[in-house]
Design a protein around this motif. Structure first.
Motif, PDB file in Angstrom:
ATOM      1  N   SER A  36       0.869  -1.179   0.000  1.00 13.53           N
ATOM      2  CA  SER A  36       0.000   0.000   0.000  1.00 13.53           C
ATOM      3  C   SER A  36       0.903   1.226   0.000  1.00 13.53           C
ATOM      4  CB  SER A  36      -0.934   0.008   1.217  1.00 13.53           C
ATOM      5  OG  SER A  36      -0.190  -0.037   2.412  1.00 13.53           O
ATOM      6  N   ALA A  37       0.404   2.303  -0.565  1.00 15.67           N
ATOM      7  CA  ALA A  37       1.127   3.575  -0.599  1.00 15.67           C
ATOM      8  C   ALA A  37       0.094   4.667  -0.344  1.00 15.67           C
ATOM      9  CB  ALA A  37       1.818   3.775  -1.943  1.00 15.67           C
ATOM     10  N   VAL A  38       0.113   5.218   0.857  1.00 13.87           N
ATOM     11  CA  VAL A  38      -0.949   6.094   1.323  1.00 13.87           C
ATOM     12  C   VAL A  38      -0.398   7.476   1.635  1.00 13.87           C
ATOM     13  CG1 VAL A  38      -2.715   6.376   3.115  1.00 13.87           C
ATOM     14  CG2 VAL A  38      -2.097   4.080   2.319  1.00 13.87           C
ATOM     15  N   GLY A  39      -1.091   8.489   1.177  1.00 10.46           N
ATOM     16  CA  GLY A  39      -0.738   9.855   1.534  1.00 10.46           C
ATOM     17  C   GLY A  39      -1.390  10.234   2.845  1.00 10.46           C
ATOM     18  N   VAL A  40      -0.617  10.854   3.744  1.00  9.91           N
ATOM     19  CA  VAL A  40      -1.130  11.283   5.045  1.00  9.91           C
ATOM     20  C   VAL A  40      -0.707  12.736   5.298  1.00  9.91           C
ATOM     21  CG1 VAL A  40      -1.139   8.940   6.012  1.00  9.91           C
ATOM     22  CG2 VAL A  40       0.895  10.359   6.249  1.00  9.91           C
ATOM     23  N   PRO A  41      -1.448  13.447   6.151  1.00  5.37           N
ATOM     24  CA  PRO A  41      -1.121  14.851   6.389  1.00  5.37           C
ATOM     25  C   PRO A  41       0.054  15.070   7.336  1.00  5.37           C
ATOM     26  CG  PRO A  41      -3.084  14.257   7.613  1.00  5.37           C
ATOM     27  CD  PRO A  41      -2.712  13.071   6.770  1.00  5.37           C
ATOM     28  N   THR A  42       0.438  14.051   8.103  1.00  4.46           N
ATOM     29  CA  THR A  42       1.582  14.158   9.001  1.00  4.46           C
ATOM     30  C   THR A  42       2.020  12.765   9.419  1.00  4.46           C
ATOM     31  OG1 THR A  42       2.438  15.268  10.984  1.00  4.46           O
ATOM     32  CG2 THR A  42       0.201  14.353  11.116  1.00  4.46           C
ATOM     33  N   LEU A  43       3.287  12.661   9.847  1.00  2.00           N
ATOM     34  CA  LEU A  43       3.839  11.400  10.345  1.00  2.00           C
ATOM     35  C   LEU A  43       4.607  11.676  11.637  1.00  2.00           C
ATOM     36  CD1 LEU A  43       5.065   9.745   7.027  1.00  2.00           C
ATOM     37  CD2 LEU A  43       3.333   8.843   8.588  1.00  2.00           C
ATOM     38  N   PRO A  44       4.887  10.639  12.430  1.00  2.00           N
ATOM     39  CA  PRO A  44       5.623  10.847  13.677  1.00  2.00           C
ATOM     40  C   PRO A  44       6.930  11.615  13.455  1.00  2.00           C
ATOM     41  CG  PRO A  44       4.799   8.604  13.572  1.00  2.00           C
ATOM     42  CD  PRO A  44       4.532   9.227  12.228  1.00  2.00           C
ATOM     43  N   LEU A  45       7.200  12.528  14.361  1.00  3.82           N
ATOM     44  CA  LEU A  45       8.426  13.330  14.363  1.00  3.82           C
ATOM     45  C   LEU A  45       8.588  14.179  13.105  1.00  3.82           C
ATOM     46  CD1 LEU A  45      10.862  10.631  15.825  1.00  3.82           C
ATOM     47  CD2 LEU A  45       9.499  12.320  17.078  1.00  3.82           C
ATOM     48  N   GLY A  46       7.512  14.328  12.332  1.00  2.98           N
ATOM     49  CA  GLY A  46       7.581  15.111  11.102  1.00  2.98           C
ATOM     50  C   GLY A  46       8.243  14.379   9.955  1.00  2.98           C
ATOM     51  N   ALA A  47       8.391  13.054  10.085  1.00  6.03           N
ATOM     52  CA  ALA A  47       9.067  12.251   9.057  1.00  6.03           C
ATOM     53  C   ALA A  47       8.376  12.401   7.708  1.00  6.03           C
ATOM     54  CB  ALA A  47       9.092  10.778   9.453  1.00  6.03           C
ATOM     55  N   ALA A  48       9.164  12.299   6.658  1.00  6.46           N
ATOM     56  CA  ALA A  48       8.648  12.394   5.295  1.00  6.46           C
ATOM     57  C   ALA A  48       7.929  11.120   4.875  1.00  6.46           C
ATOM     58  CB  ALA A  48       9.785  12.704   4.326  1.00  6.46           C
ATOM     59  N   VAL A  49       8.424   9.981   5.341  1.00  7.87           N
ATOM     60  CA  VAL A  49       7.922   8.679   4.911  1.00  7.87           C
ATOM     61  C   VAL A  49       8.008   7.720   6.093  1.00  7.87           C
ATOM     62  CG1 VAL A  49       8.272   6.744   3.297  1.00  7.87           C
ATOM     63  CG2 VAL A  49       8.761   9.075   2.553  1.00  7.87           C
ATOM     64  N   GLU A  50       7.122   6.734   6.132  1.00  4.11           N
ATOM     65  CA  GLU A  50       7.191   5.626   7.083  1.00  4.11           C
ATOM     66  C   GLU A  50       6.802   4.365   6.328  1.00  4.11           C
ATOM     67  OE1 GLU A  50       5.195   4.117  11.306  1.00  4.11           O
ATOM     68  OE2 GLU A  50       4.924   6.192  10.647  1.00  4.11           O
ATOM     69  N   VAL A  51       7.535   3.282   6.574  1.00  2.00           N
ATOM     70  CA  VAL A  51       7.241   2.011   5.907  1.00  2.00           C
ATOM     71  C   VAL A  51       7.266   0.901   6.947  1.00  2.00           C
ATOM     72  CG1 VAL A  51       7.911   0.376   4.090  1.00  2.00           C
ATOM     73  CG2 VAL A  51       8.300   2.832   3.751  1.00  2.00           C
ATOM     74  N   ASP A  52       6.239   0.042   6.919  1.00  2.43           N
ATOM     75  CA  ASP A  52       6.220  -1.155   7.752  1.00  2.43           C
ATOM     76  C   ASP A  52       6.226  -2.379   6.856  1.00  2.43           C
ATOM     77  OD1 ASP A  52       3.545  -1.566   6.897  1.00  2.43           O
ATOM     78  OD2 ASP A  52       2.709  -0.726   8.729  1.00  2.43           O
ATOM     79  N   ALA A  53       6.366  -3.565   7.455  1.00  2.90           N
ATOM     80  CA  ALA A  53       6.500  -4.769   6.629  1.00  2.90           C
ATOM     81  C   ALA A  53       5.951  -6.001   7.317  1.00  2.90           C
ATOM     82  CB  ALA A  53       7.974  -5.004   6.280  1.00  2.90           C
ATOM     83  N   ILE A  54       5.492  -6.931   6.498  1.00  7.99           N
ATOM     84  CA  ILE A  54       5.188  -8.300   6.920  1.00  7.99           C
ATOM     85  C   ILE A  54       6.093  -9.194   6.090  1.00  7.99           C
ATOM     86  CG2 ILE A  54       3.437 -10.111   7.085  1.00  7.99           C
ATOM     87  CD1 ILE A  54       1.331  -7.828   7.145  1.00  7.99           C
ATOM     88  N   VAL A  55       6.816 -10.072   6.787  1.00  9.87           N
ATOM     89  CA  VAL A  55       7.857 -10.869   6.148  1.00  9.87           C
ATOM     90  C   VAL A  55       7.691 -12.336   6.541  1.00  9.87           C
ATOM     91  CG1 VAL A  55      10.367 -11.186   5.955  1.00  9.87           C
ATOM     92  CG2 VAL A  55       9.419  -8.881   6.219  1.00  9.87           C
ATOM     93  N   ALA A  56       7.669 -13.234   5.574  1.00 10.37           N
ATOM     94  CA  ALA A  56       7.675 -14.670   5.872  1.00 10.37           C
ATOM     95  C   ALA A  56       9.098 -15.058   6.239  1.00 10.37           C
ATOM     96  CB  ALA A  56       7.201 -15.469   4.665  1.00 10.37           C
ATOM     97  N   VAL A  57       9.235 -15.821   7.331  1.00  9.48           N
ATOM     98  CA  VAL A  57      10.572 -16.193   7.811  1.00  9.48           C
ATOM     99  C   VAL A  57      10.714 -17.700   7.956  1.00  9.48           C
ATOM    100  CG1 VAL A  57      10.981 -13.975   8.942  1.00  9.48           C
ATOM    101  CG2 VAL A  57       9.957 -15.838  10.240  1.00  9.48           C
ATOM    102  N   ARG A  58      11.935 -18.147   7.745  1.00  9.25           N
ATOM    103  CA  ARG A  58      12.275 -19.553   7.962  1.00  9.25           C
ATOM    104  C   ARG A  58      12.491 -19.800   9.451  1.00  9.25           C
ATOM    105  NH1 ARG A  58      15.112 -17.781   3.469  1.00  9.25           N
ATOM    106  NH2 ARG A  58      14.512 -18.859   1.559  1.00  9.25           N
ATOM    107  N   PRO A  59      12.235 -21.021   9.917  1.00  6.98           N
ATOM    108  CA  PRO A  59      12.445 -21.325  11.342  1.00  6.98           C
ATOM    109  C   PRO A  59      13.938 -21.204  11.708  1.00  6.98           C
ATOM    110  CG  PRO A  59      11.255 -23.108  10.236  1.00  6.98           C
ATOM    111  CD  PRO A  59      11.697 -22.161   9.175  1.00  6.98           C
ATOM    112  N   ARG A  60      14.166 -20.926  12.975  1.00 12.87           N
ATOM    113  CA  ARG A  60      15.547 -20.914  13.476  1.00 12.87           C
ATOM    114  C   ARG A  60      16.099 -22.333  13.418  1.00 12.87           C
ATOM    115  NH1 ARG A  60      16.814 -16.120  16.040  1.00 12.87           N
ATOM    116  NH2 ARG A  60      15.025 -14.882  16.680  1.00 12.87           N
TER     117      ARG A  60
END
Length: 155
Positions: A130-154
């Motif tokens: 997703s790529a969403v426009g917002v009016p503000t972000l924490p600490l005035g950041a320009a961009v924020e990105v989160d993730a979901i990642v499939a991982v192999r077992p330890r």
């Protein structure tokens, strides 16, 4: 050195030090074969990239900020997982762009993060997004990105 670490070196990419949380959350939660990475902010040369796209920042600066977020996601994953070789697939990126009214190039901005994941993980870096426009972000950041990642077992 791990396979992904070798690829990072070949690409000339250096991961930043994983940032500490700025509130009451953890950077990564690993559960059920997935790592959920909290939203990461763009640090370039240790400085937070702030401002609004379409007002204070040009598109190219936003792309670099998104790329910096992706590098921080990788830094958080390496710290939490012990090795980036445990990454099986980048499943989804969520991108938030601090946008001035009328700015509509959020997908182009978040491509900075998407293209980095493709460069590092090849086909395993292809993801939903997703790529969403917002009016503000924490600490005035320009961009924020989160993730979901499939991982192999330890092992």
């Amino acid at each position: 050195m791990s396979t992904i670490e070798n690829r990072l070196a070949r690409l000339g990419l250096i991961l930043p030090t994983a940032a500490a949380p700025v509130a009451a959350y953890v950077p990564v939660v690993e559960m059920g074969g997935f790592a959920h990475v909290s939203g990461q902010l763009p640090l370039i040369e240790g400085r937070l990239v702030t401002g609004r796209l379409g007002q204070d920042l040009a598109l190219e600066q936003g792309v670099e900020a998104a790329r910096a977020c992706a590098l921080m996601i990788l830094a958080q994953l390496r710290l939490a997982l012990g090795s980036l070789d445990r990454v099986e697939r980048i499943v989804k990126l969520g991108g938030f762009v601090n946008s001035a009214e009328g700015f509509v190039d959020q997908p182009k901005v978040i491509n900075g993060a998407s293209e980095l994941m493709l460069a590092v993980f090849d086909d395993a870096g292809r993801h939903a997004r997703s790529a969403v426009g917002v009016p503000t972000l924490p600490l005035g950041a320009a961009v924020e990105v989160d993730a979901i990642v499939a991982v192999r077992p330890r092992v």
